[in-house]
Design a protein around this motif. Structure first.
Motif: not given
Length: 180
Positions: A91-119
């Motif tokens: 639905w939505q992906v967002a990262v606070d401006a102070s933490h952008r540029g670190q690849g957090l959106a991609a890490r979040l997406l990968d981490g979440l999908t790894a969890r839901v693939v397994q579960q």
């Protein structure tokens, strides 16, 4: 670790120092609403909806927390499609401006999908992106490449279907099947 997780690029397996991926709880709803509001790119939902989301869809949502205070600095909200329970709709992906540029959106997406693939045995991901949102396009196209998945696109909602004034069309991105 699944084969798909093992194939991820190393930079998407580890979080930057002081940050961790977690499930949200109701207390995080206000922070998610603020991050979405401050993004100035997301359609802002009511604060109530973010509270409900953190209560009812915590299993298919992820936050990235600052370990120093436990506060969310980014999130991805998603749900399993009722008519396609092996498809995760992001639905939505967002990262606070102070933490952008670190690849957090991609890490979040990968981490979440790894969890839901397994579960839940998820085999595909869907999202909608408005034309011209190059940041989201890059995020989801790179996600598809990392997971060895095809991407199909089609307009899901036309401009004229939105009742609240001018709105760009929403293009559905179907990503899958995810590499097993």
């Amino acid at each position: 670790m699944t084969a798909a997780q093992a194939d991820l690029q190393p930079e998407f397996l580890e979080m930057p120092d002081g940050l961790r991926i977690d499930r949200p709880d109701v207390a995080d709803g206000a922070a998610l609403w603020r991050i979405a509001k401050n993004s100035r790119t997301l359609d802002l939902n009511s604060s109530y909806s973010y509270l409900l989301w953190c209560r009812d869809f915590a299993d298919t949502t992820a936050v990235v927390r600052a370990e120093s205070d436990g506060q969310p600095v980014g999130f991805v909200t998603a749900y399993l499609r009722p008519d396609r329970p092996r498809t995760l709709l992001v639905w939505q992906v967002a990262v606070d401006a102070s933490h952008r540029g670190q690849g957090l959106a991609a890490r979040l997406l990968d981490g979440l999908t790894a969890r839901v693939v397994q579960q839940h045995g998820v085999t595909g991901v869907e999202t909608t992106i408005t034309p011209g949102n190059t940041a989201s396009e890059r995020l989801f196209l790179s996600y598809a490449r990392r997971h060895g998945a095809a991407v199909d696109r089609e307009v899901l909602f036309e401009t004229r279907q939105f009742p609240d004034g001018p709105h760009d069309p929403e293009v559905l991105y179907r990503i899958g099947p995810l590499a097993a």
